[in-house]
Motif scaffolding. Structure first.
Motif, PDB file in Angstrom:
ATOM      1  N   ASN A  25       9.763  74.007  30.038  1.00 42.34           N
ATOM      2  CA  ASN A  25      10.349  73.998  31.374  1.00 42.34           C
ATOM      3  C   ASN A  25      10.983  72.645  31.690  1.00 42.34           C
ATOM      4  O   ASN A  25      12.110  72.563  32.199  1.00 42.34           O
ATOM      5  N   GLU A  69      14.109  72.098  29.554  1.00 44.42           N
ATOM      6  CA  GLU A  69      15.195  72.953  30.039  1.00 44.42           C
ATOM      7  C   GLU A  69      15.794  72.410  31.323  1.00 44.42           C
ATOM      8  O   GLU A  69      17.007  72.455  31.516  1.00 44.42           O
ATOM      9  N   ALA A  70      14.944  71.868  32.201  1.00 48.38           N
ATOM     10  CA  ALA A  70      15.445  71.320  33.463  1.00 48.38           C
ATOM     11  C   ALA A  70      16.388  70.148  33.193  1.00 48.38           C
ATOM     12  O   ALA A  70      17.460  70.043  33.806  1.00 48.38           O
ATOM     13  N   ILE A 117      18.137  69.528  30.392  1.00 49.06           N
ATOM     14  CA  ILE A 117      19.373  69.992  29.752  1.00 49.06           C
ATOM     15  C   ILE A 117      20.264  70.708  30.764  1.00 49.06           C
ATOM     16  O   ILE A 117      21.489  70.537  30.776  1.00 49.06           O
ATOM     17  N   GLU A 118      19.641  71.497  31.674  1.00 44.60           N
ATOM     18  CA  GLU A 118      20.448  72.208  32.664  1.00 44.60           C
ATOM     19  C   GLU A 118      21.120  71.250  33.631  1.00 44.60           C
ATOM     20  O   GLU A 118      22.271  71.455  34.035  1.00 44.60           O
ATOM     21  N   GLN A 119      20.404  70.178  33.980  1.00 44.11           N
ATOM     22  CA  GLN A 119      20.985  69.143  34.835  1.00 44.11           C
ATOM     23  C   GLN A 119      22.225  68.556  34.170  1.00 44.11           C
ATOM     24  O   GLN A 119      23.266  68.378  34.799  1.00 44.11           O
ATOM     25  N   LEU A 140      24.032  69.980  31.774  1.00 41.70           N
ATOM     26  CA  LEU A 140      25.067  71.001  31.656  1.00 41.70           C
ATOM     27  C   LEU A 140      25.854  71.098  32.965  1.00 41.70           C
ATOM     28  O   LEU A 140      27.086  71.188  32.971  1.00 41.70           O
ATOM     29  N   ARG A 141      25.118  71.008  34.089  1.00 42.25           N
ATOM     30  CA  ARG A 141      25.788  71.079  35.390  1.00 42.25           C
ATOM     31  C   ARG A 141      26.756  69.895  35.551  1.00 42.25           C
ATOM     32  O   ARG A 141      27.880  70.049  35.994  1.00 42.25           O
ATOM     33  N   GLU A 192      29.776  70.393  33.265  1.00 42.65           N
ATOM     34  CA  GLU A 192      30.707  71.406  33.746  1.00 42.65           C
ATOM     35  C   GLU A 192      31.462  70.930  34.970  1.00 42.65           C
ATOM     36  O   GLU A 192      32.610  71.289  35.194  1.00 42.65           O
ATOM     37  N   ARG A 197      30.674  72.663  27.968  1.00 43.25           N
ATOM     38  CA  ARG A 197      29.724  73.149  26.967  1.00 43.25           C
ATOM     39  C   ARG A 197      30.004  72.559  25.599  1.00 43.25           C
ATOM     40  O   ARG A 197      29.103  72.327  24.813  1.00 43.25           O
TER      41      ARG A 197
END
Lengths: 253, 76
Positions: free
Chosen positions: A64, A67-68, A70-72, A74-75, A78, A87
């Protein structure tokens, strides 16, 4: 006391701690900074292994957290480069951020840069390592530029509007990337060494906290500048492929 | 005149920090002004501000590297 703590850090060149016999190349000297960078890579690999060992669709625990992060990223990617290019740039940008951050934070642990010939020293206090990363970014940017606008257009950039001007700005990018990271971490190491030999009580803790902040800011700057360089050189491709979409976004903003 | 090398190192970082200091001050000042006018947008301003500051700061780091090289030349 001062001999042990303060003065060793003033040397720019890292110490060679042992040499490795690589078949086909010969003796390769291993410095303490190189050894520390291997440790940082090891930590990242172990965390990556532990986080992905039991992957589940509903993440929990370490998965978790990773992932948090990496998602930060990615945001952020982008937001800067658009969904498609974001990406594509994410692996290089996020990897350099994580490696620099882990190396910087490990570098202020006790045991780093202590004694006359320390076995451990903050990896980014060696210009060779920061220059290596900057050179990787440099070639990545140039290859992306050629792929995005074609060889002819790429070469034309070097001659228009002024010959050589573009060449110097391109060569200046990796130089400033490497020197900025090296200078910040090296200066921080000397600062902490000096402070702990001058006032070895409470005061160094404040500077350790400051160095943690510098570590994350420098990692962010390296990653974001890489992203910015990549975004700028592939702008042409962006207009070509996503022209209508980009204009619609621009009018919204 | 090797006796002046420490002075050169001190001047290199002292004068070299002057410009970036002014630049960072102006940059952050403008960013604060912008956040004051539009507090909701402070999240969007953070990253461009940091990148801009990095460019200003790089000049000070060059001066620091020069100062260290001079300092290394006298066996500090």
């Amino acid at each position: 006391m001062a001999e042990q703590q303060g003065h060793h850090g003033a040397s720019i060149a890292p110490h060679e701690i042992f040499s490795l016999d690589v078949p086909g190349i010969g003796d390769v000297p291993v410095t303490n900074t190189l050894f520390s960078s291997w440790l940082a890579m090891g930590v990242l690999l172990i965390v990556a292994y532990l986080a992905t060992r039991r992957m589940s669709l509903v993440p929990s625990g370490l998965q978790n957290v990773v992932e948090a992060i990496i998602e930060q990223f990615l945001r952020m990617a982008e937001q800067t480069a658009g969904p498609k290019r974001g990406r594509r740039f994410l692996p290089l940008v996020a990897t350099s951020f994580l490696f620099i951050l882990v190396a910087n934070w490990m570098g202020i642990l006790p045991g780093y840069a202590e004694g006359q010939t320390p076995w451990l020293r903050s990896a980014n206090s060696d210009l060779n390592i920061t220059a290596a990363m900057a050179i990787v970014v440099f070639f990545w940017v140039q290859v992306s530029a050629i792929r995005a606008m074609g060889v002819v257009h790429y070469l034309k950039e070097f001659l228009v509007p002024l010959p050589l001007l573009h060449l110097f700005t391109e060569l200046g990018k990796p130089v400033s990337l490497a020197l900025r990271l090296f200078g910040n971490i090296f200066a921080g190491e000397i600062l902490i060494g000096m402070m702990s030999s001058l006032v070895p009580f409470v005061i160094p803790a404040v500077f350790l906290l400051f160095e943690m902040f510098v570590g994350v800011v420098q990692a962010l700057i390296f990653a974001m500048l890489t992203m910015a360089f990549l975004t700028i050189v592939t702008e042409h491709e962006h207009e070509h492929e996503e022209g209508a979409h980009g204009h619609a976004e621009a009018s919204h903003g | 005149m090797p006796e002046f090398t420490p002075l050169a190192a001190g001047l290199a970082i002292g004068l070299g920090a002057l410009g970036p200091g002014l630049g960072i001050g102006f940059g952050v000042g403008k960013a604060m002004e912008a956040i004051g006018r539009n507090p909701e947008a402070s999240g969007n301003m953070f990253l461009p501000m940091i990148i801009g500051l990095a460019f200003a700061e790089a000049v000070a780091i060059y001066a620091l590297v020069v100062a260290f090289l001079l300092f290394g030349a006298i066996g500090g």
